[in-house]
Design a protein around this motif. Structure first.
Motif, mmCIF file in Angstrom:
data_model
loop_
_atom_site.group_PDB
_atom_site.id
_atom_site.type_symbol
_atom_site.label_atom_id
_atom_site.label_comp_id
_atom_site.label_asym_id
_atom_site.label_seq_id
_atom_site.Cartn_x
_atom_site.Cartn_y
_atom_site.Cartn_z
ATOM 1 N N SER A 216 -59.607 -59.486 -24.975
ATOM 2 C CA SER A 216 -58.948 -58.986 -23.770
ATOM 3 C C SER A 216 -59.886 -58.120 -22.937
ATOM 4 C CB SER A 216 -57.705 -58.188 -24.159
ATOM 5 O OG SER A 216 -56.783 -58.997 -24.858
ATOM 6 N N ALA A 220 -60.945 -59.196 -19.294
ATOM 7 C CA ALA A 220 -60.622 -58.303 -18.179
ATOM 8 C C ALA A 220 -61.860 -58.014 -17.339
ATOM 9 C CB ALA A 220 -60.021 -57.005 -18.702
ATOM 10 N N GLY A 224 -60.835 -61.179 -15.077
ATOM 11 C CA GLY A 224 -59.962 -60.350 -14.256
ATOM 12 C C GLY A 224 -60.644 -59.877 -12.988
ATOM 13 N N ILE A 323 -53.369 -59.153 -17.856
ATOM 14 C CA ILE A 323 -54.666 -59.102 -17.161
ATOM 15 C C ILE A 323 -54.611 -59.904 -15.867
ATOM 16 C CG2 ILE A 323 -57.077 -59.813 -17.313
ATOM 17 C CD1 ILE A 323 -56.922 -59.200 -20.325
ATOM 18 N N ALA A 327 -54.819 -58.352 -12.123
ATOM 19 C CA ALA A 327 -55.927 -58.791 -11.267
ATOM 20 C C ALA A 327 -55.412 -59.333 -9.944
ATOM 21 C CB ALA A 327 -56.752 -59.853 -12.002
ATOM 22 N N SER A 348 -58.890 -52.813 -10.784
ATOM 23 C CA SER A 348 -58.288 -53.919 -11.527
ATOM 24 C C SER A 348 -58.784 -53.956 -12.970
ATOM 25 C CB SER A 348 -58.613 -55.238 -10.828
ATOM 26 O OG SER A 348 -58.285 -56.344 -11.642
ATOM 27 N N VAL A 349 -60.087 -53.834 -13.161
ATOM 28 C CA VAL A 349 -60.647 -53.888 -14.517
ATOM 29 C C VAL A 349 -60.186 -52.696 -15.344
ATOM 30 C CG1 VAL A 349 -62.785 -53.888 -15.840
ATOM 31 C CG2 VAL A 349 -62.629 -55.211 -13.734
ATOM 32 N N ALA A 352 -56.436 -53.033 -16.141
ATOM 33 C CA ALA A 352 -56.169 -54.096 -17.105
ATOM 34 C C ALA A 352 -56.524 -53.655 -18.522
ATOM 35 C CB ALA A 352 -56.950 -55.353 -16.720
ATOM 36 N N ILE A 353 -57.676 -53.031 -18.689
ATOM 37 C CA ILE A 353 -58.067 -52.572 -20.027
ATOM 38 C C ILE A 353 -57.106 -51.501 -20.532
ATOM 39 C CG2 ILE A 353 -59.887 -51.406 -21.320
ATOM 40 C CD1 ILE A 353 -61.920 -52.783 -19.542
#
Length: 374
Positions: A216, A220, A224, A323, A327, A348-349, A352-353
């Motif tokens: 993931s 991402a 992502g 993710i 994104a 976004s990154v 997502a993480i």
């Protein structure tokens, strides 16, 4: 005291009576050449109560700024200024706070304002995220009634980009993580003579937790960010507006294929990466503990219940969905400028993480009694 020559430069003279007499051309062009010397003269004359501007030929805002700060940002007792000169100094005095702002102290009210702004931003993102999720559900209902409109080509292309093209890097990282985890575990297990338990540590650690989270994080950062950048560039070039003008749903053609592709591809990537990581762990265990491949393969199903594999695959699907949705959410929020594109890609990154780690914690609590040997 005689008057200055017409070609004389700016100067400040203090007579015996404590009066400061200014002469010359007090403009940016004339002051630039003698600025260090003039600063010293103004500092020496700063205590003067009376200032004579009779010999000043011209005065602009730069010269007025020098004088205003030499006066300590307040008018002297007597300033023999002409009407035009006084207007220049008054304009500088009115805007001195904006020209040279003082130090601003950060207080409790500022902290409350920052916290409130952050909460409002979070609320806006949450509402936008929920709205995007709702539009995807509506698109799924629409496709269920009109099966011929499924964007199968878009889904297939995105699965190739986020799944097949990610296999080499996930395999490399998974193999190295397996080697490192096995090597560090073997060093400790050797001390207690518990070499065979390396299979338990690798199996549970990789299949249940490390495999899904590792994939993931990689996805991402790789897929992502690419999704956010793609949608962001389409916003900058107004391609999304063109789709709306033609009556084409942006979520049906742009967002839904990405979300479906990553949701379907992530469990397969988790399975692939976990297998490679276990192979790397066996290689390290074989080197360090002389553990045969046959023993490793026979022991793994016995010590790691199959429920752990199902949990890992379910995590992969949920993480992939989150993710892709995050994104696309940030990609659609990009404004038509490059700074907004870079900021939303970074956000976004990071988001997502963070969401992957939070979702993993929820999984760990919800499945704490499933698939763990007593």
């Amino acid at each position: 005291m005689g008057g200055p020559r017409p070609d004389s430069g700016p100067a400040v003279l203090v007579d015996t009576g404590g009066e400061a007499r200014l002469s010359g051309d007090w403009t940016l062009r004339a002051l630039s050449a003698v600025l260090p010397r003039l600063r010293r003269e103004l500092a020496a004359a700063s205590a003067a109560a009376r200032w004579d501007f009779g010999a000043v030929e011209r005065l602009d805002s730069f010269g007025a700024i020098l004088l205003w700060h030499a006066w300590g940002r307040k008018w002297p007792e007597t300033a023999g200024l002409a009407q035009a000169q006084r207007r220049v100094v008054e304009r500088v005095a009115a805007s001195a706070g904006r020209l040279l702002p003082g130090s601003v102290r950060f207080g409790p009210v500022d902290a409350i304002v920052l916290l409130g702004g952050a909460l409002l931003d979070f609320r806006d993102h949450a509402l936008g995220f929920v709205a995007l999720f709702g539009r995807i559900l509506l698109d799924l209902f629409h496709l269920a009634r009109h099966p011929r409109e499924w964007p199968l080509l878009e889904v297939s292309a995105n699965m190739h980009k986020v799944g097949v093209k990610a296999m080499p890097v996930t395999a490399l990282v998974g193999f190295l993580i397996g080697v490192v985890l096995s090597y560090l575990s073997a060093l400790q297990l050797k001390i207690f003579g518990a070499d065979i338990f390396i299979v338990n540590i690798l199996g549970l650690g990789v299949i249940r937790e490390l495999g899904p989270v590792l994939v993931s994080v990689l996805v991402a950062g790789r897929s992502g960010s690419a999704m956010t950048a793609q949608l962001g560039v389409m916003r900058v070039t107004e391609e999304i507006d063109a789709l709306a003008a033609m009556g084409i749903s942006r979520t049906l053609r742009l967002v839904l294929p990405k979300v479906l592709a990553l949701t379907l591809a992530m469990p397969l990537l988790v399975l692939w990466t976990s297998a490679v990581a276990l192979f790397g762990g066996w290689v390290s265990a074989w080197v360090e503990l002389d553990l045969s491949l046959g023993f490793f393969v026979e022991t793994l199903p016995a010590v790691v219940p199959i429920a752990n594999l199902y949990i890992g695959l379910a995590k992969g699907a949920v993480f992939g969905f989150l993710i892709a949705l995050i994104a696309c959410h940030f990609g659609l929020r990009v404004r038509p400028n490059t700074e907004s594109l870079s900021m939303n890609t970074t956000a976004s990154v990071v988001s997502a993480i963070t969401m992957v780690i939070l979702a993993d914690a929820v999984f760990a609590i919800a499945t704490r009694s499933i698939g763990v040997p007593a």
